[in-house]
Scaffold this active site. Sequence first.
Site, short mmCIF file in Angstrom:
data_model
loop_
_atom_site.label_atom_id
_atom_site.label_comp_id
_atom_site.label_asym_id
_atom_site.label_seq_id
_atom_site.Cartn_x
_atom_site.Cartn_y
_atom_site.Cartn_z
N ARG A 235 0.73 -1.10 0.10
CA ARG A 235 0.04 0.02 0.18
C ARG A 235 0.98 1.29 0.08
NH1 ARG A 235 -2.55 -3.96 2.76
NH2 ARG A 235 -4.47 -4.29 2.50
N HIS B 137 -0.54 -2.67 -4.70
CA HIS B 137 -0.25 -3.64 -5.89
C HIS B 137 -0.31 -3.15 -7.30
CE1 HIS B 137 -0.03 -6.34 -2.57
NE2 HIS B 137 -1.06 -7.02 -2.72
N HIS C 183 3.56 -13.20 -5.73
CA HIS C 183 2.37 -13.27 -4.69
C HIS C 183 1.78 -14.81 -4.74
CE1 HIS C 183 -1.14 -11.83 -2.34
NE2 HIS C 183 -0.68 -10.64 -2.51
N ASP D 67 -1.72 -9.93 7.62
CA ASP D 67 -1.75 -9.06 6.61
C ASP D 67 -0.28 -8.12 6.99
OD1 ASP D 67 -1.52 -7.97 4.19
OD2 ASP D 67 -3.78 -7.41 4.34
N GLU E 86 5.44 -12.52 0.75
CA GLU E 86 5.90 -11.46 -0.07
C GLU E 86 6.99 -11.03 0.32
OE1 GLU E 86 2.21 -9.16 -0.81
OE2 GLU E 86 1.02 -10.78 0.37
#
Length: 361
Positions: free
Chosen positions: A81, A106, A180, A253, A319
């Site tokens: 982000r 992304h 990803h 996350d 990631e």
Amino acid sequence: MKVTIDSFGITPSGEIIERYTLDNGKGITVDLITYGATILKIATPDCGGNRSDITIGFDSIEDYLKKNHHFGSIVGRYANRIEGASFRLGGTTYHLEQNNGKNHIHGGSRGFDKYVWSAHVIEHEESASVVMQHISPDGDMGFPGTVSVQIAYTLDTMDTLTIDYSAFTDAPTVLNLTNHTYFNLSGNIGSPISDHVITVHADDYLPINEEGIPTPEAPQPVEDTVMDLTLPSVIGDKLYEKDPQLIFAGGFDHTYVLSKDHDKIVRLAAMLTHPDSGRSISIATSEPGIHVYTANSLDGKTKYRDGIVVPKHGAIAFETQHFPNSPNRPDFPTTVLTPEHTYTQKTKFTFNKVITTCNVK
């Protein structure tokens, strides 16, 4: 080692999608497609010698065009982000697409995962590589500079898949790339990953706000928090704790801090094990961070490969990348790329078997 090539379909605009299959002759195969420079599937044996796909994906290019959650794809120009979908560079404010609330994520609605990449093969006795290339023009999704990107996927006979990234630009820009791929080591992608065991070799992480943006005080120690994965932890024992950080995101996350500088040293970052199948993967990277994502956005309704429905928390992604919102955080390792420098990153996925815990026939 050899690479086989066939077609994976054609886009509505007439672009042919190629599929490349790497086979190391030891039971591990990696399928790649040129749409999004995507890892289509990875098949590995369990401790009983049974081979299964350990990733989530689709059977057709039509599904990737319609339903893609960045499954296996290269994400760019900026993975993760950027707050307010804007940043300043060289005295100019650049405005990006707001595709995650008021923020950017992304690379936008047509990031690198939505393009057909060119590809060529390099074969050696002990390894084989598929090298994919893409050129992102100046102004692409709001980012400055023309950026040329190359991704090399290499599978070797030591059961390691290496991803080498390189890129250069003709004008100052920001760049943050990752792959990803979503993993489920059980070989049954319809099952949750709550029985997997995770270790992340990081003493600090980036706490986030409700929008997934690192808070001003980030990074913070993982010690005495639910985010502490420094010792092997059963994911289900952590995932459902009533902690604000997990509630914000619907699960993990979060970016874990491997280095507070960008020293480009490849270091062991994480390990994931599925005790019943005996499968295990270790992840090593030159990046300063690893973002752990427990597939919180999967709806439990969409059909994936072989018509299987994958539940929420049915997979996990690792990631390897720089930190979220780095263009607006001068205290984070920089993501600025200038014409005088080349962007590089190396990430290694090594596939192991833990036979002492084998519970398969």
